[in-house]
Design a protein around this motif. Structure first.
Motif, short mmCIF file in Angstrom:
data_model
loop_
_atom_site.label_atom_id
_atom_site.label_comp_id
_atom_site.label_asym_id
_atom_site.label_seq_id
_atom_site.Cartn_x
_atom_site.Cartn_y
_atom_site.Cartn_z
N ALA A 300 -11.91 -68.83 -37.65
CA ALA A 300 -12.25 -69.80 -38.70
C ALA A 300 -13.02 -70.98 -38.13
O ALA A 300 -14.04 -71.41 -38.70
N GLN A 301 -12.55 -71.52 -36.99
CA GLN A 301 -13.26 -72.65 -36.39
C GLN A 301 -14.66 -72.26 -35.94
O GLN A 301 -15.63 -73.01 -36.14
N ASN A 302 -14.80 -71.09 -35.33
CA ASN A 302 -16.12 -70.69 -34.82
C ASN A 302 -17.09 -70.34 -35.93
O ASN A 302 -18.29 -70.64 -35.82
N TYR A 303 -16.61 -69.74 -37.01
CA TYR A 303 -17.49 -69.51 -38.15
C TYR A 303 -17.86 -70.82 -38.82
O TYR A 303 -19.00 -71.00 -39.28
N GLY A 304 -16.91 -71.76 -38.88
CA GLY A 304 -17.21 -73.08 -39.43
C GLY A 304 -18.26 -73.81 -38.60
O GLY A 304 -19.08 -74.55 -39.13
N ALA A 305 -18.24 -73.56 -37.27
CA ALA A 305 -19.21 -74.19 -36.36
C ALA A 305 -20.49 -73.38 -36.23
O ALA A 305 -21.38 -73.76 -35.46
N GLY A 306 -20.58 -72.25 -36.96
CA GLY A 306 -21.79 -71.42 -36.89
C GLY A 306 -21.90 -70.60 -35.62
O GLY A 306 -23.00 -70.37 -35.11
N PRO A 308 -20.57 -67.11 -34.87
CA PRO A 308 -19.90 -65.83 -35.15
C PRO A 308 -19.77 -64.94 -33.92
O PRO A 308 -18.79 -64.19 -33.81
N GLU A 309 -20.74 -64.96 -33.02
CA GLU A 309 -20.68 -64.10 -31.83
C GLU A 309 -19.49 -64.47 -30.95
O GLU A 309 -18.86 -63.60 -30.34
N SER A 314 -13.98 -63.16 -29.00
CA SER A 314 -12.55 -63.49 -28.98
C SER A 314 -11.71 -62.33 -29.50
O SER A 314 -10.60 -62.08 -29.00
N LEU A 315 -12.22 -61.61 -30.49
CA LEU A 315 -11.50 -60.45 -31.02
C LEU A 315 -11.26 -59.41 -29.93
O LEU A 315 -10.13 -58.93 -29.76
N PHE A 316 -12.27 -59.06 -29.18
CA PHE A 316 -12.12 -58.03 -28.16
C PHE A 316 -11.22 -58.49 -27.02
O PHE A 316 -10.44 -57.71 -26.47
N ALA A 317 -11.33 -59.76 -26.68
CA ALA A 317 -10.44 -60.31 -25.65
C ALA A 317 -8.99 -60.28 -26.13
O ALA A 317 -8.07 -59.92 -25.38
N GLY A 318 -8.77 -60.62 -27.38
CA GLY A 318 -7.43 -60.62 -27.94
C GLY A 318 -6.84 -59.23 -28.03
O GLY A 318 -5.64 -59.02 -27.77
N LEU A 319 -7.64 -58.24 -28.40
CA LEU A 319 -7.17 -56.85 -28.46
C LEU A 319 -6.66 -56.37 -27.11
O LEU A 319 -5.58 -55.78 -27.02
N GLY A 320 -7.43 -56.62 -26.07
CA GLY A 320 -7.01 -56.18 -24.74
C GLY A 320 -5.71 -56.83 -24.31
O GLY A 320 -4.81 -56.16 -23.77
N PHE A 321 -5.56 -58.10 -24.56
CA PHE A 321 -4.34 -58.81 -24.19
C PHE A 321 -3.14 -58.31 -24.97
O PHE A 321 -2.07 -58.06 -24.40
N ALA A 322 -3.28 -58.13 -26.28
CA ALA A 322 -2.16 -57.72 -27.13
C ALA A 322 -1.65 -56.33 -26.76
O ALA A 322 -0.44 -56.10 -26.68
N VAL A 323 -2.56 -55.40 -26.54
CA VAL A 323 -2.15 -54.03 -26.20
C VAL A 323 -1.43 -54.01 -24.85
O VAL A 323 -0.39 -53.36 -24.70
N ALA A 324 -1.97 -54.71 -23.88
CA ALA A 324 -1.35 -54.74 -22.55
C ALA A 324 0.06 -55.33 -22.61
O ALA A 324 1.00 -54.81 -21.98
N ILE A 438 -18.62 -52.02 -39.48
CA ILE A 438 -19.62 -52.04 -40.55
C ILE A 438 -19.93 -53.47 -40.97
O ILE A 438 -21.10 -53.84 -41.16
N SER A 439 -18.90 -54.30 -41.10
CA SER A 439 -19.12 -55.69 -41.54
C SER A 439 -19.90 -56.50 -40.50
O SER A 439 -20.73 -57.33 -40.86
N ILE A 440 -19.64 -56.23 -39.21
CA ILE A 440 -20.38 -56.94 -38.15
C ILE A 440 -21.85 -56.53 -38.17
O ILE A 440 -22.75 -57.37 -38.05
N ARG A 441 -22.09 -55.23 -38.33
CA ARG A 441 -23.48 -54.76 -38.39
C ARG A 441 -24.22 -55.34 -39.58
O ARG A 441 -25.39 -55.75 -39.48
N ARG A 442 -23.53 -55.40 -40.73
CA ARG A 442 -24.15 -55.97 -41.93
C ARG A 442 -24.43 -57.45 -41.72
O ARG A 442 -25.51 -57.95 -42.10
N GLU A 443 -23.50 -58.15 -41.11
CA GLU A 443 -23.67 -59.59 -40.86
C GLU A 443 -24.84 -59.84 -39.92
O GLU A 443 -25.64 -60.76 -40.15
N ARG A 444 -24.92 -59.03 -38.87
CA ARG A 444 -26.04 -59.20 -37.93
C ARG A 444 -27.37 -58.90 -38.61
O ARG A 444 -28.39 -59.57 -38.37
N GLY A 445 -27.38 -57.89 -39.47
CA GLY A 445 -28.61 -57.55 -40.19
C GLY A 445 -29.05 -58.68 -41.10
O GLY A 445 -30.25 -59.01 -41.17
N GLU A 446 -28.09 -59.30 -41.79
CA GLU A 446 -28.41 -60.43 -42.66
C GLU A 446 -28.93 -61.61 -41.85
O GLU A 446 -29.87 -62.31 -42.27
#
Length: 465
Positions: A300-306, A308-309, A314-324, A438-446
């Motif tokens: 939310a903070q990063n999208y508010g600050a413009g 998105p990347e 952060s999502l991929f970093a969080g996934l790795g940490f949570a699974v481990a 799909i949503s990331i690809r669409r967002e990047r395309g836009e």
């Protein structure tokens, strides 16, 4: 009080972990509420009391899930406006959140006091433990105001970038709860009523201390009655984001309540074993749930600050940490489930009932790491309608029908019953990941399209067209 942490700057993994670790510690401490209650009851009371607290906490967790889902909406909005550096909008969001939750607390308290008995009947609570379970639910329901207050304040702070102070407040509450459990159960002999009274008393003190501390720390918002105003536009925003999250939390919790009702029909020992497993579910899934909630604020903070990347990284970093982190509990359940159950009870019948269930259901610790983190990222982007539909589908169309099917044809097989949750979570992880990609690809395309239009305009301006 300055913002604790700017979530839009610095190394992605370091920033995420610095924000997430206090989140995890706070959630571990909060999970100790139910675990300590069950531990003390298991040591000093009867198997009927263990089953009563196990079932009672399943009921109270639905209220907690509803509240935390709604407050996560506040985290997301406060995070978005903080990223935009819109301080007045932050203050309006906080004032509206606190006012709405005060009213909601009163309504929830009345509802729980009225419907405690029917709910426990629907759960097929064993007759031997019914009265004790009702006593636990009624007493805990009287503390809903404090649950709402603490969770609302914590959600606001986390959206503002502060995950440390909520950890401090819940640590105080847990210490008081442990002391209260021992005093009221072991020494005063109050049993189930004692652990319930200790819980609501500790939460009340924690909430009051949080308000006093923040008012003295020059927080962005001053906790006074004059500032508790409801802004209609903020109510609509909170409802649009928070209600879908709350609904999905409730649907998931309802599906597990249905599991409780099924296993309750298998007797006190099976009910106690599944109740103990639910306590480990909370701890084993804490890395995933904490990371998911942290990702909602970070996104939310990063999208508010413009940026998105940065949110995606952060999502991929969080996934790795949570699974481990979650895999540690999975390994424990696979190699020594009897020691896990033995932490809560010495009863051999409960341990024997629980071993196959622990081994099968523990695969869910890994599967939900993907589901929760992906949903946390999507919630931070305010895509809460998808996460609501996804979770409701998983709970109502998959988990509950499968529980019914397995119970109907293999009623005494806790191994198969325990396998349902990881199977459903695995399926949900697959289609949620597809949606995210799909949503990331669409967002990047836009974004590329906007840059392309901007580039053409700039060329025309420079050429004098």
């Amino acid at each position: 009080m300055k913002q604790e942490q700017n979530l839009t700057e610095g190394p992605v993994l370091k920033t995420l972990l610095a924000f997430t670790v206090p989140f995890i510690i706070a959630n571990v401490i909060q999970a100790l509420y139910g675990a300590v209650d069950l531990f003390v009851i298991g040591r000093y009371c009867t198997p009927e009391s263990v089953a009563a607290v196990s079932t009672g906490t399943q009921v109270t967790q639905i209220i907690t899930s509803m509240i935390t889902g709604l407050t996560l909406g506040s985290t997301i909005l406060v995070g978005k406006y903080t990223g935009m550096n819109a301080k007045e909008e932050v203050k309006k969001t906080i004032g509206t959140t606190l006012s709405v939750f005060a009213l909601a607390a009163l309504a929830l308290t009345a509802a729980m006091l009225l419907f405690a008995t029917p709910i426990l009947e629907l759960l097929k609570t064993p007759q031997q433990s019914f009265a004790l379970a009702r006593q636990y639910v009624v007493i805990c329901s009287c503390g809903i105001f404090f649950i709402c207050g603490y969770n609302a304040i914590s959600a606001i702070l986390r959206g503002y970038g502060d995950s440390r102070r909520p950890m401090m407040f819940i640590a105080l509450s847990c210490a008081l709860n442990v002391a209260g459990d021992v005093i009221l159960v072991k020494y005063a002999g109050l049993g189930v009523a004692g652990v319930a009274l200790a819980t609501i008393g500790s939460q009340a003190i924690s909430m009051i201390c949080a308000i006093v501390y923040l008012n003295r720390s020059r927080f962005i918002f001053t906790f006074t009655l004059s500032n508790l105003r409801i802004d209609s536009r903020k109510v609509r925003e909170l409802a649009a984001v928070g209600i879908p999250i709350s609904l999905q939390e409730c649907m998931v919790r309802l599906s597990f309540l249905y599991l409780t009702s099924v296993t309750n029909r298998l007797g006190v020992y099976a009910a106690a074993a599944v109740g103990i497993a639910s306590k480990y579910d909370v701890f084993a899934m804490l890395p995933a749930t904490s990371t998911a909630n942290a990702l909602a604020a970070v996104t939310a903070q990063n999208y508010g600050a413009g940026k998105p990347e940065r949110a995606r990284a952060s999502l991929f970093a969080g996934l790795g940490f949570a699974v481990a982190a979650s895999s540690l509990f999975w390994l424990w359940a696979q190699f020594s489930p009897e020691t896990m159950i033995g932490m809560f009870t010495r009863d051999g019948a409960i341990i024997n009932e629980g071993i196959p269930f622990f081994r099968s259901c523990s695969y869910d610790y890994l599967a939900v790491s993907f589901v929760f983190c992906l949903n946390g990222y999507l919630n931070g982007r305010s895509k809460t309608i998808f996460t609501m539909i996804s979770c409701c589908f998983g709970a109502l169309a998959l988990r509950m029908p499968l529980i019914w099917l397995v119970y109907t044809y293999w009623p005494d097989n806790l191994l198969r019953i325990g396998s349902i949750a990881p199977a459903v979570s695995g399926f949900m992880a697959v289609y949620t990941l597809i949606y995210v990609v799909i949503s990331i690809r669409r967002e990047r395309g836009e974004a590329d399209g906007r840059r392309g239009v901007g580039g053409v305009r700039e060329k025309k301006r420079l050429s004098g067209i």
